[in-house]
Write an enzyme that holds these catalytic residues in place. Structure first.
Site, PDB file in Angstrom:
ATOM      1  N   GLU A   1       3.104   0.369   3.175  1.00  0.00           N
ATOM      2  CA  GLU A   1       2.636  -0.629   4.132  1.00  0.00           C
ATOM      3  C   GLU A   1       2.680  -1.991   3.443  1.00  0.00           C
ATOM      4  O   GLU A   1       2.120  -2.154   2.356  1.00  0.00           O
ATOM      5  CB  GLU A   1       1.192  -0.326   4.568  1.00  0.00           C
TER       6      GLU A   1
ATOM      7  N   ASN B   1      -4.477   4.265   7.571  1.00  0.00           N
ATOM      8  CA  ASN B   1      -5.853   4.729   7.352  1.00  0.00           C
ATOM      9  C   ASN B   1      -6.754   4.514   8.555  1.00  0.00           C
ATOM     10  O   ASN B   1      -7.727   5.251   8.742  1.00  0.00           O
ATOM     11  CB  ASN B   1      -6.452   4.066   6.114  1.00  0.00           C
TER      12      ASN B   1
ATOM     13  N   HIS C   1       0.843  -1.197   0.000  1.00  0.00           N
ATOM     14  CA  HIS C   1       0.000   0.000   0.000  1.00  0.00           C
ATOM     15  C   HIS C   1       0.879   1.249   0.000  1.00  0.00           C
ATOM     16  O   HIS C   1       1.548   1.549   0.997  1.00  0.00           O
ATOM     17  CB  HIS C   1      -0.928  -0.013   1.224  1.00  0.00           C
TER      18      HIS C   1
HETATM   19  N1  CAA Z   1       5.997  14.248  -7.997  1.00  0.00           N
HETATM   20  C1  CAA Z   1       7.233  14.614  -7.640  1.00  0.00           C
HETATM   21  N2  CAA Z   1       7.483  15.562  -6.717  1.00  0.00           N
HETATM   22  C2  CAA Z   1       6.430  16.170  -6.146  1.00  0.00           C
HETATM   23  C3  CAA Z   1       5.091  15.835  -6.478  1.00  0.00           C
HETATM   24  C4  CAA Z   1       4.890  14.817  -7.448  1.00  0.00           C
HETATM   25  N3  CAA Z   1       3.679  14.386  -7.819  1.00  0.00           N
HETATM   26  N4  CAA Z   1       4.257  16.572  -5.730  1.00  0.00           N
HETATM   27  C5  CAA Z   1       5.031  17.350  -4.957  1.00  0.00           C
HETATM   28  N5  CAA Z   1       6.334  17.113  -5.208  1.00  0.00           N
HETATM   29  C6  CAA Z   1       7.503  17.692  -4.528  1.00  0.00           C
HETATM   30  C7  CAA Z   1       7.706  19.141  -4.908  1.00  0.00           C
HETATM   31  O1  CAA Z   1       8.511  19.247  -6.039  1.00  0.00           O
HETATM   32  C8  CAA Z   1       8.369  19.691  -3.672  1.00  0.00           C
HETATM   33  O2  CAA Z   1       9.768  19.399  -3.679  1.00  0.00           O
HETATM   34  P1  CAA Z   1      10.813  20.261  -2.759  1.00  0.00           P
HETATM   35  O3  CAA Z   1      10.587  19.810  -1.337  1.00  0.00           O
HETATM   36  O4  CAA Z   1      12.138  19.852  -3.288  1.00  0.00           O
HETATM   37  O5  CAA Z   1      10.470  21.700  -2.989  1.00  0.00           O
HETATM   38  C9  CAA Z   1       7.731  18.907  -2.546  1.00  0.00           C
HETATM   39  O6  CAA Z   1       7.251  17.685  -3.120  1.00  0.00           O
HETATM   40  C10 CAA Z   1       6.614  19.681  -1.941  1.00  0.00           C
HETATM   41  O7  CAA Z   1       5.681  20.009  -2.971  1.00  0.00           O
HETATM   42  P2  CAA Z   1       5.089  21.456  -3.283  1.00  0.00           P
HETATM   43  O8  CAA Z   1       6.053  22.516  -2.834  1.00  0.00           O
HETATM   44  O9  CAA Z   1       4.618  21.501  -4.694  1.00  0.00           O
HETATM   45  O10 CAA Z   1       3.763  21.508  -2.490  1.00  0.00           O
HETATM   46  P3  CAA Z   1       3.544  21.200  -0.982  1.00  0.00           P
HETATM   47  O11 CAA Z   1       4.654  21.703  -0.156  1.00  0.00           O
HETATM   48  O12 CAA Z   1       2.157  21.631  -0.730  1.00  0.00           O
HETATM   49  O13 CAA Z   1       3.598  19.595  -0.926  1.00  0.00           O
HETATM   50  C11 CAA Z   1       2.576  17.514  -0.826  1.00  0.00           C
HETATM   51  C12 CAA Z   1       2.707  18.796  -1.612  1.00  0.00           C
HETATM   52  C13 CAA Z   1       3.847  16.681  -0.934  1.00  0.00           C
HETATM   53  C14 CAA Z   1       1.420  16.728  -1.454  1.00  0.00           C
HETATM   54  C15 CAA Z   1       2.301  17.880   0.691  1.00  0.00           C
HETATM   55  O14 CAA Z   1       1.265  18.822   0.776  1.00  0.00           O
HETATM   56  C16 CAA Z   1       1.950  16.692   1.525  1.00  0.00           C
HETATM   57  O15 CAA Z   1       2.806  15.927   1.958  1.00  0.00           O
HETATM   58  N6  CAA Z   1       0.631  16.500   1.793  1.00  0.00           N
HETATM   59  C17 CAA Z   1       0.125  15.381   2.530  1.00  0.00           C
HETATM   60  C18 CAA Z   1      -0.060  14.210   1.580  1.00  0.00           C
HETATM   61  C19 CAA Z   1      -0.564  12.990   2.288  1.00  0.00           C
HETATM   62  O16 CAA Z   1      -0.898  12.967   3.457  1.00  0.00           O
HETATM   63  N7  CAA Z   1      -0.628  11.896   1.510  1.00  0.00           N
HETATM   64  C20 CAA Z   1      -1.163  10.641   2.005  1.00  0.00           C
HETATM   65  C21 CAA Z   1      -2.599  10.560   1.667  1.00  0.00           C
HETATM   66  S1  CAA Z   1      -3.318   9.098   2.310  1.00  0.00           S
HETATM   67  C22 CAA Z   1      -3.053   7.958   1.105  1.00  0.00           C
HETATM   68  O17 CAA Z   1      -2.515   8.194   0.061  1.00  0.00           O
HETATM   69  C23 CAA Z   1      -3.485   6.576   1.423  1.00  0.00           C
HETATM   70  C24 CAA Z   1      -4.862   6.218   1.209  1.00  0.00           C
HETATM   71  O18 CAA Z   1      -5.118   5.034   1.109  1.00  0.00           O
HETATM   72  C25 CAA Z   1      -5.992   7.167   1.222  1.00  0.00           C
END
Ligand code: CAA
Length: 284
Positions: free
Chosen positions: A151, A189, A139
């Site tokens: 996971e 989750n 996961h």
């Molecule tokens: N691919 C590559 N790099 C990416 C990217 C992508 N799709 N999205 C963001 N990045 C990189 C950016 O380039 C940036 O790099 P630097 O640190 O070098 O600057 C970094 O990640 C941060 O991105 P941003 O500056 O564009 O934007 P941000 O600071 O708002 O970060 C985020 C975006 C990484 C999504 C952050 O907001 C975050 O961690 N959010 C929480 C996400 C989360 O909790 N995910 C889990 C969800 S639950 C799940 O997935 C499981 C399920 O079963 C539901």
């Protein structure tokens, strides 16, 4: 030894898994229902790689290598010689079982089947195949190229060899792995979803504005996104789906979906992917 990786379902999660596999020199074959769906997955990957180049974390040669390691098809038969299948199709048990029944007769005997489900029973999926011991959950988290965790989910039947190979495979993609039992929501989750549901309940009962709820958790607890923004990011339909599965399993009100969430999903407010959720993304 894993060399060739099959991805079934090349949406947000499947393409993310394909991207990290291709980045780590695996040959990736991705299956989608039609070429448009495959191209949508490739667009996600292109965008992600461009972002990495922008930030100086990759160069054009890397991008070309990654894209060159991925090919697409609509024919499951092309996965016959894959060493592992990462399945990320829609969270619907009947559809997943159909896919696994077909894959079981197509893939070579050694192929490992790994589901990216966030809440459905892996053991239940494995039950329609003749390779229960080669079935596991891997996961990943969205966005897959950024989130460090995977996971690794063991069923009652997962063999030690399948577990070790799959764990090493996930590590080879640059992920840190945690091991969980085959229980709805696994480790993350089961904690995250009730928190998101409570944030929606708090909005619904008028505790605070959506902005203040989000800022509260970002600025007070250091979360990168507030809970309502995160629900939009994951998809309101996905959160509702997981909540319903967990409620069905545990019969605990902690996991019950607030009426507002169900109303929004029924009205098409699915979050960022739909252009609207708790926030409006239509102009972004
Ligand atoms: N691919 C590559 N790099 C990416 C990217 C992508 N799709 N999205 C963001 N990045 C990189 C950016 O380039 C940036 O790099 P630097 O640190 O070098 O600057 C970094 O990640 C941060 O991105 P941003 O500056 O564009 O934007 P941000 O600071 O708002 O970060 C985020 C975006 C990484 C999504 C952050 O907001 C975050 O961690 N959010 C929480 C996400 C989360 O909790 N995910 C889990 C969800 S639950 C799940 O997935 C499981 C399920 O079963 C539901």
């Amino acid at each position: 030894m894993i060399k060739k990786v099959g991805i079934v379902g090349f949406g947000q999660m499947g393409s993310g898994i394909g991207q990290v596999a291709a980045s780590n020199d695996y040959e990736v074959k991705a299956i989608e229902v039609n070429d448009d769906a495959f191209q949508t997955g490739m667009k996600y990957i292109n965008k992600s790689l461009s972002k990495m180049i922008e930030k100086g974390k990759a160069d054009e040669a890397f991008k070309e290598k990654v894209l060159g390691n991925i090919s697409g098809s609509t024919d499951l038969n092309e996965l016959a010689d894959c060493d592992i299948i990462c399945e990320a199709v829609v969270e619907n048990m009947d559809i997943k079982k159909e896919v696994y029944k077909k894959l079981d007769s197509i893939c070579k005997p050694e192929t490992i089947f790994a589901s990216n489900t966030s809440s459905l029973s892996i053991g239940d999926m494995a039950s329609v195949t003749n390779r229960r011991s080669q079935f596991i959950g891997l996961h990943f988290f969205n966005p897959v190229p950024v989130m460090k965790l995977c996971e690794v989910v063991k069923t009652l039947d997962t063999s030690e060899q399948t577990f070790d190979t799959s764990f090493s495979f996930a590590e080879s993609l640059g992920k840190a792995c945690v091991t969980a039992k085959d229980s709805p929501g696994f480790i993350v989750n089961v904690l995250l979803v009730p928190y998101l549901l409570d944030a929606i309940r708090n909005l619904e009962c008028g505790l605070a504005t959506k902005e203040d709820i989000d800022n509260g958790m970002m600025l007070g607890c250091g979360h990168p996104m507030g809970p309502l923004t995160l629900t939009d990011f994951i998809g309101l339909d996905t959160i509702l789906y997981i909540a319903d599965i967990m409620f069905e399993e545990f019969k605990n009100s902690h996991y019950s979906a607030p009426p507002l969430l169900r109303r929004m999903v029924n009205a098409g407010y699915m979050g960022r992917k739909a252009g609207r959720g708790f926030y409006d993304y239509s102009k972004k």
